[in-house]
Design an enzyme around this catalytic site. Structure first.
Site, mmCIF file in Angstrom:
data_model
loop_
_atom_site.group_PDB
_atom_site.id
_atom_site.type_symbol
_atom_site.label_atom_id
_atom_site.label_comp_id
_atom_site.label_asym_id
_atom_site.label_seq_id
_atom_site.Cartn_x
_atom_site.Cartn_y
_atom_site.Cartn_z
ATOM 1 N N GLY A 106 4.776 -1.409 2.599
ATOM 2 C CA GLY A 106 4.050 -0.173 2.358
ATOM 3 C C GLY A 106 4.948 1.042 2.281
ATOM 4 O O GLY A 106 6.039 1.075 2.842
ATOM 5 N N HIS B 244 0.806 -1.217 0.000
ATOM 6 C CA HIS B 244 0.000 0.000 0.000
ATOM 7 C C HIS B 244 0.840 1.269 0.000
ATOM 8 O O HIS B 244 1.897 1.342 0.614
ATOM 9 C CB HIS B 244 -0.935 -0.002 1.213
ATOM 10 C CG HIS B 244 -0.213 0.007 2.529
ATOM 11 N ND1 HIS B 244 0.143 1.163 3.180
ATOM 12 C CD2 HIS B 244 0.222 -1.003 3.316
ATOM 13 C CE1 HIS B 244 0.753 0.876 4.310
ATOM 14 N NE2 HIS B 244 0.826 -0.445 4.420
ATOM 15 N N ASP B 245 0.356 2.258 -0.739
ATOM 16 C CA ASP B 245 0.949 3.592 -0.795
ATOM 17 C C ASP B 245 2.326 3.622 -1.450
ATOM 18 O O ASP B 245 3.024 4.640 -1.379
ATOM 19 C CB ASP B 245 1.046 4.216 0.603
ATOM 20 C CG ASP B 245 -0.310 4.346 1.271
ATOM 21 O OD1 ASP B 245 -1.119 5.173 0.820
ATOM 22 O OD2 ASP B 245 -0.570 3.594 2.238
#
Length: 256
Positions: free
Chosen positions: A137, A119-120
């Site tokens: 992440g 994520h991100d």
């Protein structure tokens, strides 16, 4: 172009000339651009926007929610550019509100089998992530970087442009632009000379980068003193300035 067994949510937006193979699932709030090929048994969840002329191979999961325990089903997204190859069993998660709310994949990337992009994370352009590479992440990967098989990248690390990691490298700090790292934990070895030659860097630019690497890594200087020396001696070389900027931008500290 769309197999009769594919399941496509009515809220998905699929361009006219997209190919979708058997048993693939396209969820709501998914946009797929022209010329993209989705092979069989692919799962794409939204909000996700996929650009043009991408090729996503079987058993990949794209746009799934993150397993981060802070995630509470907030509306986050995944954005993928154009001309990317995403091979078998790749997993790419959407962002979180704790960061940018978005995971971003650029253009012309080769993402090989079993790669995970957390994520991100932000992936630039023309990168290669070899089989079983895993990005935690909030990882940022610069243009033209190559991460060899089984490379592991800790959360919040930055991988500089034109850098290279050897097989099985465990990266826990930032990798400056142009630098080759290997080992677990990662250690800086040299400038990515062969990669730079293949991309048309001049002999003079490569020579100056090699000098810069020695100042940064081989003269026993503190990081700040090494940077000051680079800025005094080699600041007129644009490629060296990119290296300096990547070190200055580090928040976790660099592999050294």
């Amino acid at each position: 172009m769309i197999h009769e067994s594919a399941i496509i949510d009515p809220k998905a937006k699929v361009a006219d000339n997209v190919t979708i193979g058997p048993w693939s699932l396209i969820g709501p709030e998914v946009e797929i651009g022209a010329g993209t090929i989705i092979e069989s048994h692919v799962v794409i969840k939204g909000p996700t926007r996929i650009g043009e002329n991408n090729h996503i191979y079987q058993f990949s999961t794209v746009g799934e929610a993150t397993p981060d325990l802070k995630y509470r089903d907030e509306p986050t997204r995944l954005v993928i550019g154009d001309n990317n190859i995403i091979r078998e069993n790749v997993t790419i998660h959407r962002g979180t509100v704790q960061d940018r709310s978005e995971t971003t994949i650029g253009n012309h990337n080769l993402i090989m089998a079993y790669v995970h992009i957390g994520h991100d994370s932000i992936l630039g352009d023309h990168t290669i992530l070899v089989n079983n590479t895993a990005l935690a992440g909030h990882v940022r990967v610069g243009d033209w970087a190559i991460l060899s098989g089984y490379t592991l990248v800790h959360q919040f690390c930055k991988i500089g442009e034109h850098s290279f990691s050897g097989m099985g490298t465990a990266i826990g700090k930032d990798v400056p632009a142009y630098v080759t790292v290997s080992g677990a934990p990662a250690e800086a070895k040299t400038i990515n000379i062969e990669g730079l030659r293949r991309r048309g860097f001049s002999s003079e630019a490569i020579s100056q980068l090699r000098r810069a690497f020695k100042i940064l890594y081989r003269q026993g200087l503190t990081l700040e003193l090494a940077l000051q020396r680079l800025e005094t001696m080699l600041r007129d070389t644009p490629e060296v300035q990119v290296l300096i900027d990547s070190v200055r931008a580090s928040e976790r500290g660099i592999v050294r």
